[in-house]
Design a protein around this motif. Structure first.
Motif, PDB file in Angstrom:
ATOM      1  N   GLN A 104     -12.174 -71.330 -25.759  1.00  0.00           N
ATOM      2  CA  GLN A 104     -12.743 -72.669 -25.872  1.00  0.00           C
ATOM      3  C   GLN A 104     -12.867 -73.126 -27.322  1.00  0.00           C
ATOM      4  OE1 GLN A 104     -13.596 -74.396 -22.878  1.00  0.00           O
ATOM      5  NE2 GLN A 104     -12.471 -72.635 -22.085  1.00  0.00           N
ATOM      6  N   ALA A 105     -12.972 -72.189 -28.254  1.00  0.00           N
ATOM      7  CA  ALA A 105     -13.253 -72.519 -29.650  1.00  0.00           C
ATOM      8  C   ALA A 105     -12.031 -73.126 -30.327  1.00  0.00           C
ATOM      9  CB  ALA A 105     -13.676 -71.265 -30.406  1.00  0.00           C
ATOM     10  N   ARG A 106     -12.286 -74.145 -31.150  1.00  0.00           N
ATOM     11  CA  ARG A 106     -11.209 -74.685 -31.984  1.00  0.00           C
ATOM     12  C   ARG A 106     -11.117 -73.917 -33.298  1.00  0.00           C
ATOM     13  NH1 ARG A 106     -12.765 -78.796 -35.799  1.00  0.00           N
ATOM     14  NH2 ARG A 106     -15.008 -79.195 -35.811  1.00  0.00           N
ATOM     15  N   ALA A 107     -12.186 -73.209 -33.671  1.00  0.00           N
ATOM     16  CA  ALA A 107     -12.158 -72.376 -34.875  1.00  0.00           C
ATOM     17  C   ALA A 107     -13.121 -71.211 -34.697  1.00  0.00           C
ATOM     18  CB  ALA A 107     -12.542 -73.182 -36.111  1.00  0.00           C
TER      19      ALA A 107
ATOM     20  N   GLU B 251     -17.044 -71.437 -33.774  1.00  0.00           N
ATOM     21  CA  GLU B 251     -17.775 -70.197 -33.521  1.00  0.00           C
ATOM     22  C   GLU B 251     -17.833 -69.366 -34.800  1.00  0.00           C
ATOM     23  OE1 GLU B 251     -16.374 -69.796 -28.837  1.00  0.00           O
ATOM     24  OE2 GLU B 251     -15.773 -68.263 -30.298  1.00  0.00           O
ATOM     25  N   ILE B 252     -19.019 -68.825 -35.102  1.00  0.00           N
ATOM     26  CA  ILE B 252     -19.232 -68.028 -36.305  1.00  0.00           C
ATOM     27  C   ILE B 252     -19.679 -66.629 -35.890  1.00  0.00           C
ATOM     28  CG2 ILE B 252     -20.544 -67.796 -38.445  1.00  0.00           C
ATOM     29  CD1 ILE B 252     -20.899 -70.896 -38.311  1.00  0.00           C
ATOM     30  N   TYR B 253     -18.981 -65.633 -36.400  1.00  0.00           N
ATOM     31  CA  TYR B 253     -19.314 -64.232 -36.123  1.00  0.00           C
ATOM     32  C   TYR B 253     -19.619 -63.570 -37.464  1.00  0.00           C
ATOM     33  CZ  TYR B 253     -17.295 -65.390 -31.635  1.00  0.00           C
ATOM     34  OH  TYR B 253     -17.037 -65.999 -30.428  1.00  0.00           O
TER      35      TYR B 253
ATOM     36  N   GLU C 199     -10.026 -62.203 -31.550  1.00  0.00           N
ATOM     37  CA  GLU C 199      -9.115 -62.960 -32.394  1.00  0.00           C
ATOM     38  C   GLU C 199      -9.894 -63.974 -33.232  1.00  0.00           C
ATOM     39  OE1 GLU C 199      -5.209 -65.930 -32.024  1.00  0.00           O
ATOM     40  OE2 GLU C 199      -6.441 -65.478 -30.268  1.00  0.00           O
ATOM     41  N   LEU C 200      -9.808 -63.835 -34.548  1.00  0.00           N
ATOM     42  CA  LEU C 200     -10.452 -64.759 -35.467  1.00  0.00           C
ATOM     43  C   LEU C 200      -9.390 -65.602 -36.169  1.00  0.00           C
ATOM     44  CD1 LEU C 200     -13.085 -62.393 -37.142  1.00  0.00           C
ATOM     45  CD2 LEU C 200     -13.448 -63.976 -35.236  1.00  0.00           C
ATOM     46  N   ASP C 201      -9.811 -66.742 -36.719  1.00  0.00           N
ATOM     47  CA  ASP C 201      -8.888 -67.626 -37.430  1.00  0.00           C
ATOM     48  C   ASP C 201      -8.976 -67.469 -38.940  1.00  0.00           C
ATOM     49  OD1 ASP C 201      -7.926 -68.964 -35.056  1.00  0.00           O
ATOM     50  OD2 ASP C 201      -9.880 -69.950 -34.974  1.00  0.00           O
TER      51      ASP C 201
ATOM     52  N   GLN D 234     -10.571 -75.617 -43.074  1.00  0.00           N
ATOM     53  CA  GLN D 234      -9.233 -75.970 -43.530  1.00  0.00           C
ATOM     54  C   GLN D 234      -8.240 -74.850 -43.235  1.00  0.00           C
ATOM     55  OE1 GLN D 234      -8.324 -78.926 -46.040  1.00  0.00           O
ATOM     56  NE2 GLN D 234      -9.804 -79.641 -44.548  1.00  0.00           N
ATOM     57  N   LEU D 235      -8.608 -73.637 -43.571  1.00  0.00           N
ATOM     58  CA  LEU D 235      -7.728 -72.501 -43.360  1.00  0.00           C
ATOM     59  C   LEU D 235      -7.503 -72.218 -41.878  1.00  0.00           C
ATOM     60  CD1 LEU D 235      -9.000 -70.090 -46.157  1.00  0.00           C
ATOM     61  CD2 LEU D 235      -6.912 -71.473 -46.152  1.00  0.00           C
ATOM     62  N   ALA D 236      -8.440 -72.645 -41.032  1.00  0.00           N
ATOM     63  CA  ALA D 236      -8.281 -72.521 -39.589  1.00  0.00           C
ATOM     64  C   ALA D 236      -7.488 -73.684 -39.001  1.00  0.00           C
ATOM     65  CB  ALA D 236      -9.643 -72.418 -38.916  1.00  0.00           C
TER      66      ALA D 236
END
Length: 264
Positions: A23-26, A52-54, A88-90, A240-242
Motif C-alpha cells: 500500500q505504501a508509496r514510499a 511508511e517509516i521504519y 523491501e525498502l525504497d 525524492q530518492l524514493a
C-alpha cells in the motif's frame, strides 16, 4: 494431558489467506542516534498517507565533539541491519547532520546499505546541501546548537560545497541531549539577529535534534527567505530518492511542492 491436547486440536481451525499487496508509496528506513529526541517527532508530523517509516536507534554517548561524532561510523551498519529485516525498502537514511559531515556521504551510505546493496541512501548533511541548491540559495546564514570545534568544520564544509556563509550563529552546546531544550523563541530570536544587515538568501538550521521545523513556515513569511532544517531536508530528500513528490503545507517552501527529478 493427552485429553486436553485433543480438545484443543478439535477447537483449532486453520484458514487459508491471501497476501496484502503493498500500500505504501514510499518506505523509508531510518537510523537515529539514541540521544535524538526530535527527529522522530518531526518526521511523524511530515509523514503523509502512504509514507511508511521504519526506524531504529544506535548507541551514542551524546558528546558533540568531532571524535565522538566520527566514532558513530562504527555503529551505523549494525543498526541498519535492525531496520525491518526482510522488508523491501525504497531508501535508507541516517539521522545526524554533523556526524555525516565528518564521516563523509559515501562512507555513511556504504554502512547504511551494506546489507541492502544498491538501495539509495541519504543523510542530513547531503540532504541539506541538495535542498539549499534546490532552493537556489547561494549566500547562507547558518544557525547550529554546536560548539566551535564542530562549527568550524561545518563552516568549511559549506564553503567547499560552494556556498558563501555570510552569517553564522550557535548555541554552543556540547551534549546532544541538551539540544531539544533550546526554546523555539531562542531559535527565532537568533535567526532575526543573524539576518539583520546580512545579505543571506536563506537560513540553514543544522542538527536533527534542534526543534526548528515548527518555525520554518512563520520565519519564511516573516523574512521572505527560504528556511532549511536538517529534519525537513532529510525527509524531502528521502522522498525524492524514493521517486515521490513532497507536498506538505506549513513546513517551509522546500516541502510545499517539489519535483521528484534531478536530485543527486
Amino acid at each position: 494431558m493427552p485429553r486436553s491436547h485433543d480438545t484443543f486440536a478439535a477447537l483449532e481451525r486453520p484458514y487459508p489467506f491471501t497476501t496484502q499487496p503493498r500500500q505504501a508509496r514510499a518506505r523509508i528506513g531510518l537510523v537515529q542516534l539514541a540521544s535524538d529526541y526530535t527527529l522522530e517527532n518531526d518526521w511523524r508530523r511530515l509523514a503523509t498517507e502512504g509514507v511508511e517509516i521504519y526506524s531504529t536507534r544506535m548507541a551514542y554517548n551524546s558528546l558533540m565533539t568531532p571524535d565522538s561524532l566520527r566514532a558513530t561510523a562504527g555503529n551505523i551498519a549494525d543498526a541498519a541491519d535492525l531496520v525491518a529485516p526482510g522488508l523491501e525498502l525504497d531508501v535508507m537514511a541516517f539521522g545526524c547532520t554533523s556526524a555525516s559531515m565528518l564521516i563523509g556521504n559515501e562512507a555513511v551510505a556504504e554502512r547504511l546499505t551494506r546489507s541492502r546493496p544498491g538501495l539509495p541512501a541519504t543523510n542530513p548533511w547531503l540532504a541539506s546541501l541538495c535542498a539549499l541548491r534546490q532552493l537556489g540559495i547561494g549566500r547562507l546564514a547558518v544557525l547550529t546548537p554546536y560548539a566551535t570545534e564542530v562549527n568550524r568544520p561545518l563552516y568549511q564544509g559549506l564553503r567547499e560545497a560552494g556556498f558563501e556563509v555570510v552569517a553564522f550563529g550557535a548555541f554552543g552546546l556540547s551534549l546532544d541531549t541538551d539540544i531539544p531544550a533550546i526554546h523555539t523563541e531562542a531559535i527565532a530570536a537568533a535567526t532575526a539577529d543573524l539576518l539583520a544587515g546580512s545579505r543571506a538568501e536563506g537560513v540553514f538550521f543544522s542538527c536533527t535534534n534542534l526543534r526548528a521545523l515548527p518555525l520554518l513556515d512563520s520565519l519564511e513569511h516573516r523574512f521572505g527567505l527560504p528556511m532549511v532544517s536538517s529534519n525537513q531536508a532529510l525527509f524531502w530528500h528521502a522522498l525524492q530518492l524514493a521517486g515521490q513528490q513532497a507536498d506538505i503545507a506549513g513546513c517551509g517552501r522546500l516541502l510545499a511542492a517539489s519535483p521528484a527529478e534531478g536530485v543527486a
